[in-house]
Scaffold this active site. Structure first.
Site, PDB file in Angstrom:
ATOM      1  N   ASP A  45       0.815  -1.210   0.000  1.00 28.92           N
ATOM      2  CA  ASP A  45       0.000   0.000   0.000  1.00 28.92           C
ATOM      3  C   ASP A  45       0.853   1.266   0.000  1.00 28.92           C
ATOM      4  O   ASP A  45       0.463   2.284  -0.570  1.00 28.92           O
ATOM      5  CB  ASP A  45      -0.928   0.008   1.220  1.00 28.92           C
ATOM      6  CG  ASP A  45      -2.119  -0.935   1.055  1.00 28.92           C
ATOM      7  OD1 ASP A  45      -2.326  -1.428  -0.066  1.00 28.92           O
ATOM      8  OD2 ASP A  45      -2.832  -1.174   2.044  1.00 28.92           O
ATOM      9  N   GLY A  46       2.018   1.199   0.646  1.00 27.50           N
ATOM     10  CA  GLY A  46       2.908   2.362   0.664  1.00 27.50           C
ATOM     11  C   GLY A  46       3.391   2.738  -0.728  1.00 27.50           C
ATOM     12  O   GLY A  46       3.520   3.922  -1.051  1.00 27.50           O
ATOM     13  N   ASN A 122      -5.142   8.543   2.413  1.00 27.08           N
ATOM     14  CA  ASN A 122      -5.419   7.899   3.698  1.00 27.08           C
ATOM     15  C   ASN A 122      -5.831   8.885   4.779  1.00 27.08           C
ATOM     16  O   ASN A 122      -6.938   8.843   5.275  1.00 27.08           O
ATOM     17  CB  ASN A 122      -4.195   7.117   4.175  1.00 27.08           C
ATOM     18  CG  ASN A 122      -4.202   5.678   3.701  1.00 27.08           C
ATOM     19  OD1 ASN A 122      -5.118   5.246   3.007  1.00 27.08           O
ATOM     20  ND2 ASN A 122      -3.180   4.938   4.066  1.00 27.08           N
ATOM     21  N   GLU A 123      -4.900   9.772   5.166  1.00 27.87           N
ATOM     22  CA  GLU A 123      -5.189  10.665   6.277  1.00 27.87           C
ATOM     23  C   GLU A 123      -4.224  11.835   6.338  1.00 27.87           C
ATOM     24  O   GLU A 123      -3.175  11.850   5.696  1.00 27.87           O
ATOM     25  CB  GLU A 123      -5.137   9.918   7.624  1.00 27.87           C
ATOM     26  CG  GLU A 123      -3.750   9.563   8.118  1.00 27.87           C
ATOM     27  CD  GLU A 123      -3.170   8.305   7.547  1.00 27.87           C
ATOM     28  OE1 GLU A 123      -2.044   8.382   6.997  1.00 27.87           O
ATOM     29  OE2 GLU A 123      -3.805   7.240   7.632  1.00 27.87           O
ATOM     30  N   ARG A 148      -7.130  19.494  23.407  1.00 30.23           N
ATOM     31  CA  ARG A 148      -5.802  19.482  24.012  1.00 30.23           C
ATOM     32  C   ARG A 148      -5.349  18.035  24.086  1.00 30.23           C
ATOM     33  O   ARG A 148      -6.070  17.187  24.614  1.00 30.23           O
ATOM     34  CB  ARG A 148      -5.815  20.107  25.410  1.00 30.23           C
ATOM     35  CG  ARG A 148      -6.084  21.592  25.423  1.00 30.23           C
ATOM     36  CD  ARG A 148      -6.292  22.105  26.840  1.00 30.23           C
ATOM     37  NE  ARG A 148      -6.469  23.559  26.869  1.00 30.23           N
ATOM     38  CZ  ARG A 148      -7.626  24.173  26.674  1.00 30.23           C
ATOM     39  NH1 ARG A 148      -8.718  23.445  26.417  1.00 30.23           N
ATOM     40  NH2 ARG A 148      -7.712  25.489  26.716  1.00 30.23           N
ATOM     41  N   ASP A 150      -2.235  15.001  22.220  1.00 30.07           N
ATOM     42  CA  ASP A 150      -1.066  14.739  21.379  1.00 30.07           C
ATOM     43  C   ASP A 150      -1.271  15.176  19.935  1.00 30.07           C
ATOM     44  O   ASP A 150      -0.325  15.607  19.270  1.00 30.07           O
ATOM     45  CB  ASP A 150      -0.721  13.246  21.408  1.00 30.07           C
ATOM     46  CG  ASP A 150      -0.077  12.828  22.718  1.00 30.07           C
ATOM     47  OD1 ASP A 150       0.180  13.713  23.560  1.00 30.07           O
ATOM     48  OD2 ASP A 150       0.175  11.619  22.900  1.00 30.07           O
ATOM     49  N   ALA A 185      -4.779  10.801  22.233  1.00 33.70           N
ATOM     50  CA  ALA A 185      -4.518  11.039  23.657  1.00 33.70           C
ATOM     51  C   ALA A 185      -4.972  12.423  24.111  1.00 33.70           C
ATOM     52  O   ALA A 185      -4.180  13.250  24.556  1.00 33.70           O
ATOM     53  CB  ALA A 185      -3.020  10.859  23.940  1.00 33.70           C
TER      54      ALA A 185
END
Length: 266
Positions: A45-46, A122-123, A148, A150, A185
Site C-alpha cells: 500500500d505504501g 489515507n489521512e 488538548r 497529542d 490522547a
C-alpha cells in the site's frame, strides 16, 4: 493504452516489475511514465500511496492497481502468483473503475502567504512540534470544542483502516463520501474536556482547526511529513477529486477487512 509500473525496490518487486513490463509491451501496450492511463504498483500500500501523490495531477485520467509482494493490502490486492492472469486481463479486458473519496487539506497562514492545498488518500495528522496540541475545532464554522492532547487525525473512508483504526476510529466503507476526525490522547479532566469519540462528517461539512497558541505544527499527508509555521488555520473536507482504481474482479471491502484484521479461525 499507456501504462507504467513502479516497484517497492526490493529484489522480488523489481523482478515482477520487469516481468510485467515485458509482457504488457509484448501485448502492444505503451510504456509512458509521464502520462499513464494505468499505474501499476508492485510492493504494498505504501508504494501505491507514493504513486498516488506522484500522479495527483492526473487523477481524472489515471487509474491505479496494486500487486502486493508482502502482506495483503487494502490497495494492493493482487498476489505475485496472479501476475500472469492480471497481465492478460490488462491486455485483453477493459477494466471497471472504482472511485474513492479523498481528503482536501488547506493550510492558511498568518503572514499572508498563499494557502497550501494537499490531497490525502489515507489521512492527515496534526501535531505540535513541542508540547501538547491545542486547537479550536470548528464544524461548519461553528465552534465544537477546544482540543488538548497529542494530536488529531483526519482520515478518508479508505484510510479509516490505517492510522485511524489504531486510534480507535470507526472503519468506514469507502463508498461513503465522508471524513473522520479522531483524537490522539486527548486531555480530559475537570478543566479540559473533549467529546472523546471519533466524528464522522459528511461531504457538505468542513472541519476547521484554529491554533490557540503560537507554535509550529507537524502536518502529515499520508506518508509525507511537513513542518508548518505561522499557521492561521487548517481546513479539512471531502475533496472534489476522487482516486480511481482499476478493477478486473470483485474484491468486496468487507472481505478485505476480514482478511486483514479477523482472519479465518477455522
Amino acid at each position: 493504452m499507456n501504462f507504467t509500473i513502479t516497484s517497492k525496490g526490493d529484489e522480488t518487486s523489481d523482478a515482477l516489475c520487469e516481468k510485467m513490463k515485458t509482457y504488457l509491451i509484448d501485448f502492444g501496450l505503451v510504456w509512458n511514465e509521464e502520462k499513464p492511463e494505468l499505474v501499476i504498483s508492485v510492493g504494498g500500500d505504501g508504494t501505491l500511496l507514493s504513486n498516488f501523490h506522484r500522479y495527483r495531477n492526473r487523477l481524472s485520467t489515471t487509474a491505479f492497481i496494486g500487486v502486493h509482494t508482502g502482506h495483503l493490502g487494502f490497495y494492493a490486492d493482487w498476489t505475485p502468483q496472479e501476475v500472469e492472469k492480471l497481465v492478460i486481463d490488462i491486455a485483453k479486458t477493459p477494466f471497471d473503475i472504482v472511485e474513492y473519496p479523498l481528503l482536501e487539506v488547506m493550510v492558511s497562514y498568518i503572514n499572508g502567504d498563499s494557502d497550501s492545498r494537499y490531497l490525502a488518500l489515507n489521512e492527515c495528522t496534526v501535531k505540535a512540534t513541542e508540547g501538547s496540541l491545542v486547537m479550536d475545532v470548528l464544524i461548519k464554522n461553528d465552534h465544537f470544542e477546544t482540543f488538548r492532547g497529542d494530536g488529531l487525525c483526519i482520515s478518508t473512508p479508505s484510510g479509516s483502516t490505517a492510522y485511524n483504526k489504531a486510534l480507535g476510529g470507526a472503519i468506514v466503507h469507502p463508498s461513503l463520501e465522508a471524513i473522520q476526525l479522531a483524537e490522539m490522547a486527548s486531555i480530559n479532566n475537570r478543566v479540559f474536556r473533549t467529546v472523546g469519540s471519533p466524528l464522522i462528517l459528511p461531504k457538505h461539512h468542513t472541519c476547521l482547526l484554529i491554533p490557540v497558541n503560537d507554535v509550529n505544527f507537524t502536518v502529515t499527508i499520508d506518508h509525507l511529513t511537513l513542518l508548518h509555521k505561522d499557521v492561521k488555520s487548517i481546513r479539512c473536507k471531502v475533496a472534489s477529486e476522487k482516486v480511481r482504481f482499476a478493477r478486473y474482479r470483485s474484491f468486496p471491502f468487507w472481505s478485505r477487512v476480514k482478511e486483514s484484521f479477523v482472519g479465518d479461525k477455522s
